[in-house]
Design an enzyme around this catalytic site. Structure first.
Site, PDB file in Angstrom:
ATOM      1  N   ARG A   1      37.669  27.346  47.445  1.00  0.00           N
ATOM      2  CA  ARG A   1      36.950  28.509  46.825  1.00  0.00           C
ATOM      3  C   ARG A   1      37.804  29.633  46.359  1.00  0.00           C
ATOM      4  NH1 ARG A   1      31.693  29.644  50.936  1.00  0.00           N
ATOM      5  NH2 ARG A   1      30.784  27.797  50.753  1.00  0.00           N
TER       6      ARG A   1
ATOM      7  N   ASP B   1      37.245  33.792  45.414  1.00  0.00           N
ATOM      8  CA  ASP B   1      36.303  34.810  45.341  1.00  0.00           C
ATOM      9  C   ASP B   1      36.503  35.353  43.792  1.00  0.00           C
ATOM     10  OD1 ASP B   1      35.983  34.313  48.160  1.00  0.00           O
ATOM     11  OD2 ASP B   1      37.553  35.895  48.534  1.00  0.00           O
TER      12      ASP B   1
ATOM     13  N   TYR C   1      49.688  30.355  46.584  1.00  0.00           N
ATOM     14  CA  TYR C   1      49.148  31.638  45.900  1.00  0.00           C
ATOM     15  C   TYR C   1      50.102  32.521  45.379  1.00  0.00           C
ATOM     16  CZ  TYR C   1      44.337  30.420  47.162  1.00  0.00           C
ATOM     17  OH  TYR C   1      42.884  29.912  47.247  1.00  0.00           O
TER      18      TYR C   1
ATOM     19  N   ARG D   1      44.777  37.822  50.640  1.00  0.00           N
ATOM     20  CA  ARG D   1      44.650  39.197  50.497  1.00  0.00           C
ATOM     21  C   ARG D   1      44.462  40.238  51.722  1.00  0.00           C
ATOM     22  NH1 ARG D   1      38.704  39.237  47.522  1.00  0.00           N
ATOM     23  NH2 ARG D   1      39.073  41.583  47.688  1.00  0.00           N
TER      24      ARG D   1
END
Length: 253
Positions: free
Chosen positions: A50, A52, A117, A202
């Protein structure tokens, strides 16, 4: 049923994340609609994870099943041409890179053995980085941030960086890379692990920024991780700077 993988990329600014959901436009919803039209049968894809709302992906994989194989002897050639047809049905913010057959048990999410990421932040106002990087106003001690980032590889339980009440059986992850480097008049954070928790990257960046602002030292950074308490970590940084950039599988080179 015949199973296929698709590799795609997308700019997440205008989407409520990857996963289909009521009353919100998602990448999965738009992709499934295009695949269903092109292959002329209902298609429901399964993503490699997933992302966001507002998060981007330069590399994302999904699998889907068809009742009949697409092509016979020249299947590879037909699938290469299918990419153009599918892209013609997608908005400019989503691009399919390839479609290829896989075994019937291959799974885009569960078979992935690593993900990476990037998080981008810049220090001077730049209209061309709007919605693509986080504008940070201040000075950061990048050396201290990298020292703290290296400590992440000493731990496996990252409950302190996870969104609460998620449907996961464990908060354990194995981080193999985590570092900042200069990039595009700012910084780029790279992190690779076998899996990630909801909101994890994050929250990690938000906590490392506190280290860079000299509000959290290395000892306190360790204490935050060992507390396993999300309230002790820093705030989540904005979604606009986050990119899923790599997903690896044992059966893909």
């Amino acid at each position: 049923m015949y199973r296929y993988f698709t590799e795609l990329s997308y700019k997440g600014t205008g989407f409520h994340g990857w996963q289909s959901q009521p009353n919100a436009v998602s990448v999965q919803e738009i992709l499934d609609r295009a695949l269903s039209v092109f292959f002329r049968e209902p298609v429901v894809s399964v993503g490699c994870g997933r992302t966001d709302t507002g998060v981007h992906a330069t590399q994302f994989f999904a699998h889907f099943d068809l009742h009949t194989p697409y092509g016979q002897a020249d299947e590879d050639n037909r699938l290469e041409k299918a990419v153009n047809g599918i892209n013609a049905l997608l908005p400019y913010e989503i691009a399919v890179k390839r479609v290829f057959p896989v075994g019937p048990e291959a799974h885009a999410r569960f078979d992935a053995n690593s993900r990476a990421y990037h998080y981008h932040l810049h220090f001077n106002k730049d209209p061309f980085l709007l919605d693509r990087s986080w504008l940070f106003k201040g000075v950061l001690d990048v050396e201290a941030m990298n020292e703290a980032a290296a400590l992440l590889k000493d731990y496996t339980d990252f409950s302190c960086f996870s969104k609460s009440h998620t449907q996961t059986f464990t908060n354990n992850c194995r981080i193999t890379e985590a570092f900042f480097e200069p990039f595009d008049n700012g910084l780029r954070f790279t992190i690779r692990a076998d899996r990630f928790l909801r909101n994890m990257v994050r929250a990690i960046v938000g906590t490392l920024v506190l280290v860079g602002k000299q509000e959290v030292d290395l000892e306190r950074f360790r204490e935050i991780i060992e507390s396993k308490d999300r309230s002790n970590a820093g705030q989540s940084v904005p979604a606009c700077g986050l990119y899923l950039v790599s997903v690896t599988y044992p059966f893909l080179s």
